[in-house]
Design a protein around this motif. Structure first.
Motif, mmCIF file in Angstrom:
data_model
loop_
_atom_site.group_PDB
_atom_site.id
_atom_site.type_symbol
_atom_site.label_atom_id
_atom_site.label_comp_id
_atom_site.label_asym_id
_atom_site.label_seq_id
_atom_site.Cartn_x
_atom_site.Cartn_y
_atom_site.Cartn_z
ATOM 1 N N TYR A 22 0.786 -1.322 -0.140
ATOM 2 C CA TYR A 22 0.059 0.019 -0.148
ATOM 3 C C TYR A 22 0.999 1.249 0.044
ATOM 4 C CZ TYR A 22 -3.328 3.579 1.658
ATOM 5 O OH TYR A 22 -3.800 4.900 2.176
ATOM 6 N N ALA A 23 2.039 1.322 0.835
ATOM 7 C CA ALA A 23 3.033 2.463 0.861
ATOM 8 C C ALA A 23 3.341 2.798 -0.756
ATOM 9 C CB ALA A 23 4.019 2.129 1.819
ATOM 10 N N ILE A 24 3.685 1.658 -1.357
ATOM 11 C CA ILE A 24 4.177 1.749 -2.681
ATOM 12 C C ILE A 24 3.415 2.353 -3.612
ATOM 13 C CG2 ILE A 24 4.926 0.391 -4.730
ATOM 14 C CD1 ILE A 24 6.183 -1.961 -2.721
ATOM 15 N N GLU A 25 2.057 1.933 -3.468
ATOM 16 C CA GLU A 25 1.060 2.669 -4.330
ATOM 17 C C GLU A 25 0.902 4.222 -3.841
ATOM 18 O OE1 GLU A 25 -0.934 1.545 -6.950
ATOM 19 O OE2 GLU A 25 0.343 -0.052 -6.912
ATOM 20 N N ARG A 26 1.300 4.478 -2.687
ATOM 21 C CA ARG A 26 1.244 5.721 -2.372
ATOM 22 C C ARG A 26 2.443 6.376 -2.843
ATOM 23 N NH1 ARG A 26 -1.545 7.327 2.561
ATOM 24 N NH2 ARG A 26 -0.469 9.645 1.892
ATOM 25 N N ALA A 27 3.489 5.996 -2.970
ATOM 26 C CA ALA A 27 4.649 6.349 -3.499
ATOM 27 C C ALA A 27 4.443 6.640 -5.025
ATOM 28 C CB ALA A 27 5.958 5.517 -3.560
ATOM 29 N N LYS A 28 3.727 5.744 -5.825
ATOM 30 C CA LYS A 28 3.363 5.958 -7.365
ATOM 31 C C LYS A 28 2.516 7.236 -7.365
ATOM 32 C CE LYS A 28 3.667 0.980 -8.403
ATOM 33 N NZ LYS A 28 2.794 -0.132 -8.982
ATOM 34 N N ASP A 29 1.736 7.431 -6.481
ATOM 35 C CA ASP A 29 0.947 8.577 -6.568
ATOM 36 C C ASP A 29 1.619 9.892 -6.366
ATOM 37 O OD1 ASP A 29 -1.116 7.089 -7.375
ATOM 38 O OD2 ASP A 29 -2.037 7.138 -5.300
ATOM 39 N N ALA A 30 2.795 9.794 -5.661
ATOM 40 C CA ALA A 30 3.244 10.878 -4.983
ATOM 41 C C ALA A 30 3.973 11.589 -6.055
ATOM 42 C CB ALA A 30 4.265 10.518 -3.960
ATOM 43 N N ASN A 31 4.130 13.142 -5.978
ATOM 44 C CA ASN A 31 4.652 14.202 -7.045
ATOM 45 C C ASN A 31 6.107 14.541 -6.488
ATOM 46 O OD1 ASN A 31 2.682 13.968 -8.908
ATOM 47 N ND2 ASN A 31 1.444 15.380 -7.895
ATOM 48 N N VAL A 32 5.963 14.874 -5.245
ATOM 49 C CA VAL A 32 7.246 15.268 -4.223
ATOM 50 C C VAL A 32 7.688 14.334 -3.381
ATOM 51 C CG1 VAL A 32 8.041 17.344 -2.906
ATOM 52 C CG2 VAL A 32 6.067 17.640 -4.906
ATOM 53 N N THR A 84 16.416 7.989 -10.081
ATOM 54 C CA THR A 84 15.452 7.067 -9.915
ATOM 55 C C THR A 84 14.049 7.887 -10.095
ATOM 56 O OG1 THR A 84 16.446 5.133 -9.256
ATOM 57 C CG2 THR A 84 14.090 4.941 -9.242
ATOM 58 N N ILE A 85 14.083 8.626 -9.049
ATOM 59 C CA ILE A 85 12.720 9.717 -8.807
ATOM 60 C C ILE A 85 12.746 10.633 -9.918
ATOM 61 C CG2 ILE A 85 11.906 11.385 -7.107
ATOM 62 C CD1 ILE A 85 13.247 9.778 -5.002
ATOM 63 N N ARG A 86 13.811 11.125 -10.377
ATOM 64 C CA ARG A 86 13.768 12.022 -11.410
ATOM 65 C C ARG A 86 13.293 11.594 -12.726
ATOM 66 N NH1 ARG A 86 16.255 13.756 -15.820
ATOM 67 N NH2 ARG A 86 17.528 11.883 -15.908
ATOM 68 N N ARG A 87 13.723 10.274 -13.182
ATOM 69 C CA ARG A 87 13.340 9.713 -14.148
ATOM 70 C C ARG A 87 11.665 9.286 -14.238
ATOM 71 N NH1 ARG A 87 17.709 6.842 -16.998
ATOM 72 N NH2 ARG A 87 16.214 5.455 -17.904
ATOM 73 N N ALA A 88 11.302 9.097 -13.047
ATOM 74 C CA ALA A 88 9.877 8.783 -12.802
ATOM 75 C C ALA A 88 8.882 10.112 -12.826
ATOM 76 C CB ALA A 88 9.483 8.123 -11.575
ATOM 77 N N GLY A 89 9.645 11.393 -13.022
ATOM 78 C CA GLY A 89 8.765 12.621 -13.280
ATOM 79 C C GLY A 89 8.350 13.217 -12.097
ATOM 80 N N MET A 147 10.544 2.540 -3.010
ATOM 81 C CA MET A 147 10.598 3.603 -3.771
ATOM 82 C C MET A 147 11.019 3.081 -5.144
ATOM 83 S SD MET A 147 9.883 6.485 -4.451
ATOM 84 C CE MET A 147 9.528 7.266 -2.766
ATOM 85 N N GLU A 148 12.056 2.443 -5.200
ATOM 86 C CA GLU A 148 12.306 1.559 -6.559
ATOM 87 C C GLU A 148 11.365 0.977 -7.198
ATOM 88 O OE1 GLU A 148 15.778 -0.221 -7.580
ATOM 89 O OE2 GLU A 148 17.185 1.513 -7.351
#
Length: 494
Positions: A279-289, A312-317, A368-369
């Motif tokens: 569930y925390a991973i899904e929250r990470a997918k929704d996160a912008n910052v 990794t975070i930058r490549r994910a936008g 996060m990865e």
């Protein structure tokens, strides 16, 4: 009627608070508990002049006595390190370097994470354990003598494992006892611990029969895997046991608590715990910052994983900001409401932070990865040691192609909204006119800047305004004295 807050400031200041403090260890027991002679031999052998002694909070009461004994026998200058900025299980090399120490002696429980700046010696607490009772509990939990069982333990009980294995091995031919392993050539310790170089410590990738992880090493029988074994843990419930159970989540666990002298089958639902992490991973997918929390300055390669996470975070936008704030708590993280999710870089035992009380989730670098790297999929593998995610590590997965990420969209399982894996690629491309252009996802009509600045711009209150030149200058006057509950010039209300 007297006011409920009518107590004087003197009463408040002089109020006594009862605090339970551990009593000092008798002088005759210091040698056995803190291995003073072996510590002095280590210091003399390497001719150290300045020694940093790192104590956890519960052992600080003996720190002065131990330092005096070491100085008396070794003729060196000692420095006591307490109240570490991060977990006390990690070696605080930064604090030792501040005092110019030549080496560190780490006391108490340790996560055995590799550290490479200074020579290091571990001195574990030799906590008492009833070996006969432990063996009896083991027989009750594993009545089948042909069971394949691996013995794990807290480092403070390492001194008793040899005796335990001696009692059980004649009855259990498939019993495997783990050994403590310190990585790096500068490490030294006593007891059952082994010293190995980083390139000689085998891993799952190098050999399917030898496991070397979390400072523990054990060998498996030919043709078998870790899933064919059960785990027996000696120690209290805590971060070490939780780390083992999350990593080897397909193995059943039993434990023996030497304090209560009771054993049990661990009933914590690993599947439920893994679903919480998913569930925390899904929250990470929704996160912008994303906020990168630096939870260690001593574990090897922590700077490398920070750079890898940023990319990794930058490549994910997404936008990332880095925070170094020592020990984490709810009020500290609540100051940054513009952050959608935090990722904690710490040792394996401190990475699995229960963020249920925090306003925003706190995830691990592995989680996060999974959220940001399209090539990494969620499976029964769970990685708590961030060094395994680096290039050359046993769980390293290269980043997906940038163009493939730009075209990838899916639906959030939490909000149901459309999201892009790479909403905005910040890497500019040169056009034929020599100007920089930004690649935007064609499936979305509006590009999101995903920055903390945009969050601040939408807030109604943005902090105190300076208004330079607009505020009149007035003469300073004497203010109130005392504390807010009862200033001195205020009378008692009736």
């Amino acid at each position: 009627m007297a006011d409920a807050f009518s107590s004087s400031s003197e009463t408040v200041i002089q109020r006594v608070v009862d605090v339970t403090v551990k009593t000092n260890t008798p002088p005759e027991e210091l040698e056995e508990l803190y291995q003073i002679k072996k510590t002095c031999d280590f210091i003399s052998q390497h001719q150290f002049q300045k020694v940093a002694l790192q104590f956890p909070d519960e052992l600080l009461v003996d720190s002065v006595a131990v330092a005096e004994e070491i100085e008396r026998h070794s003729n060196v200058k000692t420095f006591i390190l307490g109240d570490t900025s991060y977990g006390s299980c990690c070696v605080d090399e930064v604090a030792a370097e501040h005092v110019g120490a030549d080496c560190i002696v780490h006391y108490g429980r340790a996560c055995l994470s590799p550290s490479k700046r200074l020579p290091l010696m571990y001195v574990f607490e030799r906590r008492a354990v009833d070996v006969e009772k432990c063996a009896s509990t083991f027989r009750d939990l594993y009545p089948d003598t042909q069971s394949h069982v691996i013995i794990l333990y807290d480092v403070n009980y390492a001194h008793a494992i040899n005796d335990l294995v001696t009692l059980l091995s004649p009855e259990y031919p498939n019993l495997v006892a783990s050994e403590l392993v310190v990585e790096g050539e500068q490490c030294y310790s006593h007891g059952r611990i082994k010293r190995q170089h980083d390139d000689t410590c085998p891993s799952d990738k190098d050999s399917s029969q030898v496991i070397c992880q979390f400072g523990r090493q054990f060998s498996l029988k030919s043709g078998s895997s870790i899933t064919d074994y059960r785990m027996f843990y000696v120690g209290q419930e805590g971060a070490a046991l939780r780390n083992f159970m999350m990593t080897w989540n397909r193995c059943s666990f039993c434990s023996f608590d030497p304090i209560t002298m009771t054993g049990r089958t661990e009933s914590v639902s690993i599947n439920r715990a893994l679903m919480k992490r998913y569930y925390a991973i899904e929250r990470a997918k929704d996160a912008n910052v994303v906020g990168i929390l630096v939870g260690t300055l001593g574990v090897a390669d922590y700077l490398t994983i920070i750079q890898q996470l940023k990319e990794t975070i930058r490549r994910a936008g997404k936008k990332s900001y880095m925070f170094a704030m020592g020990k984490l708590n709810v009020p500290k993280l609540a100051n940054f409401l513009e952050i959608d999710i935090f990722v904690l870089i710490a040792c394996p035992e401190n990475s699995l932070l229960d963020s249920s009380e925090f306003y925003k989730p706190v995830v691990t670098p592995f989680e996060m990865e999974v959220a940001c790297n399209k090539n990494r999929e969620w499976s029964d593998e769970y990685v708590t040691d961030f060094r395994h995610l680096l290039p050359g590590g046993q769980s390293h997965v290269p980043l997906a192609d940038q163009q493939e990420e730009a075209d990838d969209t899916d639906v959030s399982l939490i909000t149901g909204a459309l999201r892009s894996h790479s909403l905005l690629l910040s890497e500019p491309a040169e056009s034929s006119y020599g100007s920089s252009v930004v690649l935007r996802n064609p499936t979305l009509t509006v590009a999101n800047t995903n920055s903390a600045a945009s969050f601040l711009a939408e807030r109604s209150w943005r902090g105190l305004e300076q208004k330079l030149g607009e505020t009149p200058v007035v003469k300073a006057v004497e203010g109130r004295r005392g504390i807010a509950i009862a200033y001195e010039e205020e009378g008692t209300s009736s």
